[in-house]
Design a protein around this motif. Structure first.
Motif, PDB file in Angstrom:
ATOM      1  N   SER A  40       0.871  -1.171   0.000  1.00 56.74           N
ATOM      2  CA  SER A  40       0.000   0.000   0.000  1.00 56.74           C
ATOM      3  C   SER A  40       0.910   1.224   0.000  1.00 56.74           C
ATOM      4  O   SER A  40       1.752   1.374   0.881  1.00 56.74           O
ATOM      5  CB  SER A  40      -0.825  -0.046   1.290  1.00 56.74           C
ATOM      6  N   PHE A  42       1.448   5.620  -0.739  1.00 54.53           N
ATOM      7  CA  PHE A  42       0.774   6.915  -0.825  1.00 54.53           C
ATOM      8  C   PHE A  42       1.847   7.989  -0.710  1.00 54.53           C
ATOM      9  O   PHE A  42       2.747   7.880   0.102  1.00 54.53           O
ATOM     10  CB  PHE A  42      -0.208   7.054   0.337  1.00 54.53           C
ATOM     11  N   TRP A  92      -2.901   2.428  -4.082  1.00 54.06           N
ATOM     12  CA  TRP A  92      -2.639   3.793  -3.610  1.00 54.06           C
ATOM     13  C   TRP A  92      -3.657   4.100  -2.535  1.00 54.06           C
ATOM     14  O   TRP A  92      -4.844   4.143  -2.789  1.00 54.06           O
ATOM     15  CB  TRP A  92      -2.807   4.741  -4.805  1.00 54.06           C
ATOM     16  N   HIS A  93      -3.199   4.237  -1.299  1.00 59.70           N
ATOM     17  CA  HIS A  93      -4.144   4.451  -0.192  1.00 59.70           C
ATOM     18  C   HIS A  93      -3.407   5.156   0.926  1.00 59.70           C
ATOM     19  O   HIS A  93      -2.271   4.816   1.236  1.00 59.70           O
ATOM     20  CB  HIS A  93      -4.663   3.087   0.290  1.00 59.70           C
ATOM     21  N   ASN A  94      -4.071   6.118   1.588  1.00 57.59           N
ATOM     22  CA  ASN A  94      -3.334   6.871   2.616  1.00 57.59           C
ATOM     23  C   ASN A  94      -3.375   6.210   3.997  1.00 57.59           C
ATOM     24  O   ASN A  94      -2.729   6.671   4.922  1.00 57.59           O
ATOM     25  CB  ASN A  94      -3.844   8.313   2.701  1.00 57.59           C
ATOM     26  N   SER A  99      -6.414  -0.378   3.811  1.00 62.32           N
ATOM     27  CA  SER A  99      -6.354  -0.999   2.480  1.00 62.32           C
ATOM     28  C   SER A  99      -6.050  -2.492   2.603  1.00 62.32           C
ATOM     29  O   SER A  99      -6.564  -3.305   1.840  1.00 62.32           O
ATOM     30  CB  SER A  99      -5.324  -0.296   1.591  1.00 62.32           C
TER      31      SER A  99
END
Length: 310
Positions: A40, A42, A92-94, A99
């Protein structure tokens, strides 16, 4: 139910050495399980640039994702042998933990495997917020991997709670032991059960001059021993592999793991969130800091992750 057919391995983007992947390949080698390596990522700088159009931002994101995928392909190459299938997924994840859990639920994984950071200076292990969140909120078992080999004929420690005799607790104990027996069979390991029981409450001893704290503590110990032996018998575990010790679980469990040089500790996590978690704390979270081997965290049946609604 305890077939680890689909393993989700969370990659550590800061290193080429992936202990979790190595462990997952070991787990998968016999059962021909499928492994998905998950990353993951970001980067705030891309999100903050107002100069870029949405389309350009999307293109930059894609660029970063493809770069990381290429890196992952190199990382998994040495492991993709003996018929082990390894898939790659970069998102793509903050919030990494969200995620990971979301992906695990949506794709029905049986186990999340993640490495934990060892801090070279002090050799202490640093648990990231992602580790805590996974342990609390993932509805499926989470295996946190440390740099500790799983030898043949090693030892697996089950942290069971025999102080409460309610159905939910007994079913969680059974689940913990069942996972241990499955792994013990694959790795030819011994299963041990451990339970901490509370010492004599000091105020009782002070307020009641005739209070016999020795007898009190013996009674509690015998009660715990009887229950843990009963559990061991039910699963064919030798009684000499049962350990009942006075003290808090967060002290008793790591002590025994070290004494036995165990390669794995399995425990249940209730997955409390919010205020009760902050006040009560979670045995798993106390234990995890002081354990020098892998940790498998199991949720009770019927546990609903707060992320399942998202």
């Amino acid at each position: 139910m305890m077939d680890y057919q689909k393993l989700l391995v969370v990659v550590d983007p800061t290193t080429d050495k992936q202990a979790a992947l190595a462990r997952a390949v070991e787990l998968a080698s016999e059962s021909q399980a499928q492994i998905t390596v998950f990353l993951s990522i970001f980067d705030f700088s891309y999100e903050m640039t107002s100069i870029l159009s949405g389309q350009e931002r999307e293109a930059m994101r894609e660029g970063v994702i493809n770069q990381r995928k290429a890196w992952l392909e190199d990382i998994v190459k040495p492991y993709a042998k003996d018929g082990v299938v390894i898939n790659l997924e970069v998102v793509w994840h903050n919030r990494p933990f969200e995620s990971i859990i979301k992906y695990a639920i949506d794709n029905q994984f049986d186990l999340i495997v993640k490495g934990t950071h060892e801090h070279d200076k002090l050799k202490s292990v640093i648990f990231t917020p992602t580790d805590w969140h996974l342990m609390r909120k993932a509805p499926i078992p989470v295996l946190l991997v440390k740099e500790h080999d799983w030898p043949v004929a090693g030892k697996i420690v089950c942290a069971v709670n025999v102080s409460a005799e309610d159905e939910a607790n007994e079913s969680l104990n059974g689940k913990i032991v069942a996972h241990a027996l499955k792994l013990a069979k694959q790795f030819d390991a011994q299963v041990h059960l451990v339970n901490g029981y509370p010492g004599t409450p000091v105020n009782l001893a002070i307020e009641l001059p005739d209070f016999d704290s020795h007898t009190y503590s013996e009674t509690i110990r015998l009660q715990h021993e009887e229950r843990i032996n009963y559990l061991a018998n039910a699963y064919g575990i030798p009684v000499e592999n049962c350990h009942v010790k006075e003290g808090l679980p967060e002290d008793v469990i790591p002590d025994l793991a070290m004494q036995l040089d165990a390669e794995l500790v399995i425990l249940g996590t209730i997955g409390r969130t919010g205020l009760s978690a902050a006040l009560i704390g979670n045995t798993a979270e106390h234990v995890i800091d002081s354990i020098n081997c892998d940790l498998l965290a199991i949720k009770p049946d019927g546990y609903k992750s707060p992320l399942e609604e998202l």
